[in-house]
Design an enzyme around this catalytic site. Sequence first.
Site, mmCIF file in Angstrom:
data_model
loop_
_atom_site.group_PDB
_atom_site.id
_atom_site.type_symbol
_atom_site.label_atom_id
_atom_site.label_comp_id
_atom_site.label_asym_id
_atom_site.label_seq_id
_atom_site.Cartn_x
_atom_site.Cartn_y
_atom_site.Cartn_z
ATOM 1 N N GLU A 124 -3.037 -2.068 13.190
ATOM 2 C CA GLU A 124 -1.656 -2.493 12.986
ATOM 3 C C GLU A 124 -0.772 -1.798 14.023
ATOM 4 O O GLU A 124 -0.948 -0.604 14.249
ATOM 5 C CB GLU A 124 -1.146 -2.126 11.589
ATOM 6 C CG GLU A 124 0.228 -2.724 11.318
ATOM 7 C CD GLU A 124 0.750 -2.477 9.897
ATOM 8 O OE1 GLU A 124 0.093 -1.746 9.141
ATOM 9 O OE2 GLU A 124 1.799 -3.027 9.594
ATOM 10 N N GLU A 301 -0.823 2.998 0.078
ATOM 11 C CA GLU A 301 -1.888 2.259 0.781
ATOM 12 C C GLU A 301 -2.716 1.453 -0.212
ATOM 13 O O GLU A 301 -3.105 0.325 0.060
ATOM 14 C CB GLU A 301 -2.774 3.214 1.587
ATOM 15 C CG GLU A 301 -2.038 4.121 2.571
ATOM 16 C CD GLU A 301 -1.044 3.425 3.472
ATOM 17 O OE1 GLU A 301 -1.241 2.229 3.785
ATOM 18 O OE2 GLU A 301 -0.037 4.073 3.854
#
Length: 867
Positions: A124, A301
């Site tokens: 990412e 997360e």
Amino acid sequence: MRDGAPQTIYRKDYQVPDFLVDDVHLSFDIHPGQTRVKSRLQLRRQGAADAALKLDGIGLELESLAIDGEPLTDDAFQVVDEQLIVFKVPDTFELSVEVVIQPEANTSLEGLYKSRTMYCTQCEAEGFRKITYFPDRPDVLAVYTVEVIADQQQCPVLLSNGNLLETKTLADGRHRAVWHDPYPKPSYLFALVAGDLALVEDSYTTVSGREVALRIWVEEKDRHYCDHAMASLKHSMRWDEEVYGLEYDLDLFNIVAVDDFNMGAMENKSLNIFNTSCVLAAPDITTDMGYQRVEAIVAHEYFHNYSGNRVTCRDWFQLSLKEGFTVFRDAEFSADMNSRGVKRVEDVTFLRTHQFAEDAGPMAHPVRPDSFIEISNFYTLTVYEKGAEVVRMLHTLLGADAFHQGATLYFSRHDGQAATCDDFVTAMEDASGRDLTQFRRWYEQAGTPRITVSGKYDSEQQRYSLSIHQENPDSAGQTNKPPLLIPIAVGLIVDGQPLPLSEDNSTQVLELTEREQTFTFDNVPAEPVPSLLRGFSAPVRVMNEPGETELLTLMRGDDDDFVRWDSAQTLLAQLIESEAASIDEDLLDACRAVLNSPDMDAAMKAHTLRLPSEDYLADRAALKGLVDVHRIHHARNRVKAMLAAALAPEWKAAFDDNVVNGPYQPKGAQIGQRALRHLALDYLCSGDAEAVSLASKLYFDADNLTDRLSGARLVVNLGTQAERETLLAHFHDQWSSQNLVMNQWLSLQATRPAEDCVEAVRVLREHPVFDWRNPNKLRSLIGAFAAGNTIAFHRADGAGYALLAETVAHIQADNPQIAARMLSPLTRWRRYAQGQKLMRNELERIANLDNLSRDVFEVVSRSLAEV
Ligand code: TRP
Ligand code: ZN
């Protein structure tokens, strides 16, 4: 200046991809100095029949290229800049690509790189293109099968997303593992780890009775520091089942800890990769705050598995769709695990201090930005924290039930898809039956709205009316903004008591939709003090602050944690700003009442009586003109000394009474006691130099890092040079083997409020503990210096600015993401009198560098642009 200005990408230009990838086979053959990556992509045309195939790729050595097994001739394709273009391709086909990359030489920590002994990835936002050619955009979702081959001895552990299909021992001491992830995902969620890692394993039984293996992978030396992360993971899994009805969807969940990492952690499907600083925890290496951070980030997360992975983002302008929502989810989780009031106060403090400043500066942008040059620069407080506030406002406006129905609808409607912020709001509309057209402006408009309030009481009618005005200040590229829908939670304090506004509820949520609107309350027996923005119901500034009498009433009698705390903080801020020579007896009494309150927990007492930070005071000052940071620093210290003297017996009692008995536990009550005790000591030391010996004793007697650092900080900041040097040497010798503790040792020195700290930091940059390539070290030394040391950073001769600029220049080509982030204290140059020349000069120096990275280019050019 760099050659050719980098291109700006606009949200309005979004187009669906010409080609989709249904299936990906990757094979990694890892050799030191050279890793071969073979890919087979099943592609399918979605766009125009004559559209060429364009794949993203950066720094790849192309070895071979074939379509349906046929090698391509040189004239069939072209490698330009950061793309591979194949001119003519069939409608459906298999593309085979072979490239060679060098993870060992990858200093950007994006793509496949080496951190100490292990290979790991960070994809990412756009790192996958540093691994192989691919349509590296989040709306291309594919099923991945990944083969990893490496030396068995050097890399006994080989991990990727999903389930392990097979392992095999090969010739020459090599071995192979094949992983398959059944869930289609965008390339940014791909992950691979290969290295020599120790395993800490546990398991979790889901609500439907499935057993999930939980594995945390760390370097052998860290194997004893995983318990807290493991417990946090299990709590998160339970919480998401209970609160959102979301159950984990695979039989394995991995967390890997790496030391060189640009951010906190990354939610790769079933293979989360964490910065060691956000996963390892033990009393001697982690502070109370650190424990809470680990819990929150593990949860964050994990929650991405649904808000981000199962439903992902259509394009990077939608980043807040996953980040704002996930921050909201992790904040609610932390509130449920710990103290809700304290969590809210901490989050609001952070938002108002840092996000408000961002939104008032040159990098201001909407929660859903309209353009960017480099997406890495948009992982911002606005996207994360203001984005979470926007989701929270939906929760407030719709109520918990409708909000959760909306979330459930969103997850089921868009499962397996790449969605937009609009899709999210639409799901909330459909579930609640409400029209949220006006609310959508929160995603579009940058800047912090300002509200002004005036109340009028009619004693004859027993009616109170509240007129509220909103203003949305102009920001770069946005003028004459229409009004927002702002939920304003209010209470009325009558005779020192909250008035019930409905059956057993003292709060009412007003919906401000106009620029100017009046709300009336009936049956109000006497003139009330309005308690505004309860729970900080909207991310706005209240421009007209109540006077001292009203604030004291709220501080004493409000039943909303946030307003009580906020009133105290406003009183203290006003006291500092007034530069008064003494403190009012009423305020002192109110402070005493806080300290003696039997109902308020210790953590909240500490938050209430801690002086507002210099950064928060600077943000307030910036509303009125140029900020004089030195004046703020000294005015704040004078008030601290006055409060220290006036309440000396109380601080002494708070220090003596809050000794924690029994073994260290990073739990609510103990955390609060330590926070209050350390605050008391902080006051004691600023009132009396002798008290520094108490700090020294706290340091030397400590059995945990929280006490040790609090003691150390006071000795370093207020002790003699000899005391300081002795302590720092002792600290270093005792903890030099603990990397994370050494980060604290660097920050401790970088934040010492003295002008000669600039030179001290220069010396520390050469210390063996420091490492130019490690983002945690850069943040702990240079980041802490620039963001947490006004006295030295803003030194009149500009030496502090030069130190930061020079560091950024040194690292910007190697690690552009970190360089761009570290630059941010300089970008606010317009706020400061001394910034106009000295800070600006440093930015211009950076703008003129050769081979300026795209990341840093965007930050400096936005910051220098005329307004
Ligand atoms: N998605 C990550 C999060 O949960 C953010 C992130 C981790 C990231 N590493 C990154 C973003 C590197 C950009 C670059 O918040
Ligand atoms: Zn996130």
